[in-house]
Design a protein around this motif. Structure first.
Motif, PDB file in Angstrom:
ATOM      1  N   ILE A   9      21.998  43.654  50.349  1.00 61.20           N
ATOM      2  CA  ILE A   9      22.967  44.669  51.221  1.00 61.20           C
ATOM      3  C   ILE A   9      22.840  46.235  50.732  1.00 61.20           C
ATOM      4  O   ILE A   9      22.693  47.084  51.455  1.00 61.20           O
ATOM      5  CB  ILE A   9      24.485  44.392  50.535  1.00 61.20           C
ATOM      6  N   ILE A  10      22.607  46.420  49.502  1.00 58.19           N
ATOM      7  CA  ILE A  10      22.248  47.730  49.055  1.00 58.19           C
ATOM      8  C   ILE A  10      20.916  47.740  48.175  1.00 58.19           C
ATOM      9  O   ILE A  10      20.629  46.780  47.176  1.00 58.19           O
ATOM     10  CB  ILE A  10      23.453  48.259  48.010  1.00 58.19           C
TER      11      ILE A  10
ATOM     12  N   GLU B 192      19.061  50.922  46.322  1.00 59.06           N
ATOM     13  CA  GLU B 192      19.127  52.376  46.208  1.00 59.06           C
ATOM     14  C   GLU B 192      17.932  52.802  45.737  1.00 59.06           C
ATOM     15  O   GLU B 192      17.718  53.225  44.766  1.00 59.06           O
ATOM     16  CB  GLU B 192      20.174  52.425  44.949  1.00 59.06           C
TER      17      GLU B 192
ATOM     18  N   VAL C 182      34.313  42.043  49.894  1.00 61.18           N
ATOM     19  CA  VAL C 182      35.331  42.143  50.939  1.00 61.18           C
ATOM     20  C   VAL C 182      35.227  41.769  52.257  1.00 61.18           C
ATOM     21  O   VAL C 182      33.992  42.163  52.671  1.00 61.18           O
ATOM     22  CB  VAL C 182      36.059  43.593  50.834  1.00 61.18           C
TER      23      VAL C 182
ATOM     24  N   TYR D 217      22.238  46.958  37.946  1.00 59.14           N
ATOM     25  CA  TYR D 217      22.553  48.182  37.565  1.00 59.14           C
ATOM     26  C   TYR D 217      21.638  48.550  36.612  1.00 59.14           C
ATOM     27  O   TYR D 217      21.313  47.590  35.665  1.00 59.14           O
ATOM     28  CB  TYR D 217      23.953  48.622  36.892  1.00 59.14           C
TER      29      TYR D 217
ATOM     30  N   GLY E 148      36.595  42.487  55.565  1.00 61.03           N
ATOM     31  CA  GLY E 148      37.876  43.251  56.115  1.00 61.03           C
ATOM     32  C   GLY E 148      38.702  43.695  55.216  1.00 61.03           C
ATOM     33  O   GLY E 148      39.162  42.794  54.041  1.00 61.03           O
TER      34      GLY E 148
ATOM     35  N   PHE F 262      22.002  45.756  33.785  1.00 59.94           N
ATOM     36  CA  PHE F 262      23.374  44.966  33.979  1.00 59.94           C
ATOM     37  C   PHE F 262      23.436  44.301  35.355  1.00 59.94           C
ATOM     38  O   PHE F 262      23.210  44.995  36.259  1.00 59.94           O
ATOM     39  CB  PHE F 262      24.433  45.604  33.886  1.00 59.94           C
TER      40      PHE F 262
ATOM     41  N   LEU G 211      40.725  47.003  53.015  1.00 59.54           N
ATOM     42  CA  LEU G 211      40.426  47.503  51.614  1.00 59.54           C
ATOM     43  C   LEU G 211      40.860  46.926  50.512  1.00 59.54           C
ATOM     44  O   LEU G 211      42.034  46.331  50.137  1.00 59.54           O
ATOM     45  CB  LEU G 211      41.172  48.992  51.769  1.00 59.54           C
TER      46      LEU G 211
ATOM     47  N   ASP H 200      37.967  45.339  44.680  1.00 60.55           N
ATOM     48  CA  ASP H 200      36.481  44.592  44.694  1.00 60.55           C
ATOM     49  C   ASP H 200      36.081  44.714  43.393  1.00 60.55           C
ATOM     50  O   ASP H 200      34.918  45.310  43.096  1.00 60.55           O
ATOM     51  CB  ASP H 200      35.575  45.094  45.733  1.00 60.55           C
ATOM     52  N   THR H 201      36.971  44.550  42.340  1.00 63.00           N
ATOM     53  CA  THR H 201      36.634  44.537  40.842  1.00 63.00           C
ATOM     54  C   THR H 201      35.387  43.970  40.557  1.00 63.00           C
ATOM     55  O   THR H 201      35.017  42.657  40.923  1.00 63.00           O
ATOM     56  CB  THR H 201      37.797  43.881  40.091  1.00 63.00           C
ATOM     57  N   GLN H 202      34.307  44.879  39.909  1.00 62.82           N
ATOM     58  CA  GLN H 202      33.038  44.185  39.447  1.00 62.82           C
ATOM     59  C   GLN H 202      32.930  43.859  37.996  1.00 62.82           C
ATOM     60  O   GLN H 202      33.785  44.324  37.156  1.00 62.82           O
ATOM     61  CB  GLN H 202      32.168  45.213  39.679  1.00 62.82           C
TER      62      GLN H 202
END
Lengths: 117, 113
Positions: A55-56, A58, A97, A35, A99, A90, A101, A104-106
Motif C-alpha cells: 500500500i505504501i 515511501e 480501516v 519503519y 471505510g 521496527f 475514520l 487505526d492504532t499501530q
C-alpha cells in the motif's frame, strides 16, 4: 504472548551483504508496516501492506524489498547493505480501516538493531 | 521543513515534577494526534490519542490539541522515574487503506528519583 515479534533482535554484518528481517503478528490485523528509526530516534515509515498487498512505499531504495507471504507475516530483505542502513527497524501492525475514520492504532514489535560495518 | 516538529530535549526533571512535551505540525489534513512512549531498546507503545481540539485526560497524563495553532502537548503530572523514556508525538494522515503515521523526532525524558 508477544503480539508483534521480530527476528533477529540484533544483526551485525559487512557492507555489501544481503540480509533479511522477519516479522510476525498474532493480533489478526490486516495491515503491517516497516519503519526505520535512525540514531536520532527519528521514526519513518518505509512500507505498509494490507492483506498482503503493498500500500505504501515511501521512496525507499529498491535494495529494500518487503514480502508478505500472508497477512500475519511481513519480511524485509535488504540487498547490498550500506553503512547508512545501520538503524533500528521496527515492524508494526494495525487493524486497518475499511471505510470510516478511526485511530487505526499501530502496535510495534521490539525492533531489529542492524549494524553495517 | 518537517511536517511534524518536536521539542528535542533531552529533559531531566526531579520526581514529582510536571512535565510538558510539545509538538507543532504543518499539515492541516492530520486527523488524529497521538503520543507514543518508547522505553530504551523497546518498540514504541501508544500512550494516548486525541481527535479534536481540547484536552483529554488519562490518569497522570493529559493530551492537549490546538488545531488552530497546529500545536499539541502532553502533560505528565507527578512524574515518576518509571516515566523515563522517549516520547514521540505522531499524527495520523487518514487515507483509507493508506493511513500513515508521521512521527516527531522524540523527546528523551529522564525523571530523577
Amino acid at each position: 504472548d508477544t503480539a508483534v515479534s521480530q527476528t533477529p533482535k540484533y544483526l551485525v554484518t559487512q557492507m555489501g551483504n544481503d540480509k533479511s528481517i522477519k516479522c510476525e503478528q498474532n493480533l489478526g490485523h490486516d495491515t503491517m508496516y516497516w519503519y526505520k528509526q535512525d540514531s536520532k530516534k527519528f521514526l519513518k515509515i518505509m512500507f505498509s501492506y494490507n492483506n498482503k498487498e503493498l500500500i505504501i512505499n515511501e521512496t525507499v531504495p529498491n535494495r529494500f524489498s518487503p514480502k508478505s507471504p500472508d497477512k500475519a507475516h511481513l519480511n524485509l530483505h535488504i540487498n547490498s547493505l550500506e553503512l547508512g542502513d545501520s538503524a533500528v527497524y521496527f515492524c508494526a501492525s494495525s487493524q486497518g480501516v475499511s471505510g470510516g475514520l478511526s485511530t487505526d492504532t499501530q502496535y510495534f514489535g521490539p525492533g531489529t538493531r542492524l549494524t553495517v560495518l | 521543513q518537517k511536517e511534524v516538529e518536536q521539542d528535542p530535549g533531552p529533559l531531566s526533571v526531579p520526581e514529582g515534577a510536571i512535565v510538558s512535551l510539545n509538538c507543532t505540525y504543518s499539515n492541516s489534513a492530520f486527523q488524529y494526534f497521538m503520543w507514543y512512549r518508547q522505553y530504551s531498546r523497546k518498540g514504541p507503545e501508544l500512550l494516548m490519542y486525541t481527535y479534536s481540539s481540547g484536552n483529554k485526560e488519562d490518569g497522570r497524563f493529559t493530551a492537549q490539541v490546538d488545531k488552530s495553532s497546529k500545536y499539541i502537548s502532553l502533560f505528565i503530572r507527578d512524574s515518576q522515574p518509571s516515566d523515563s523514556a522517549t516520547y514521540l508525538c505522531a499524527m495520523l494522515l487518514y487515507g483509507g487503506a493508506t493511513n500513515k503515521l508521521i512521527f516527531g523526532t522524540g523527546t528523551l525524558l529522564a525523571v530523577q528519583p
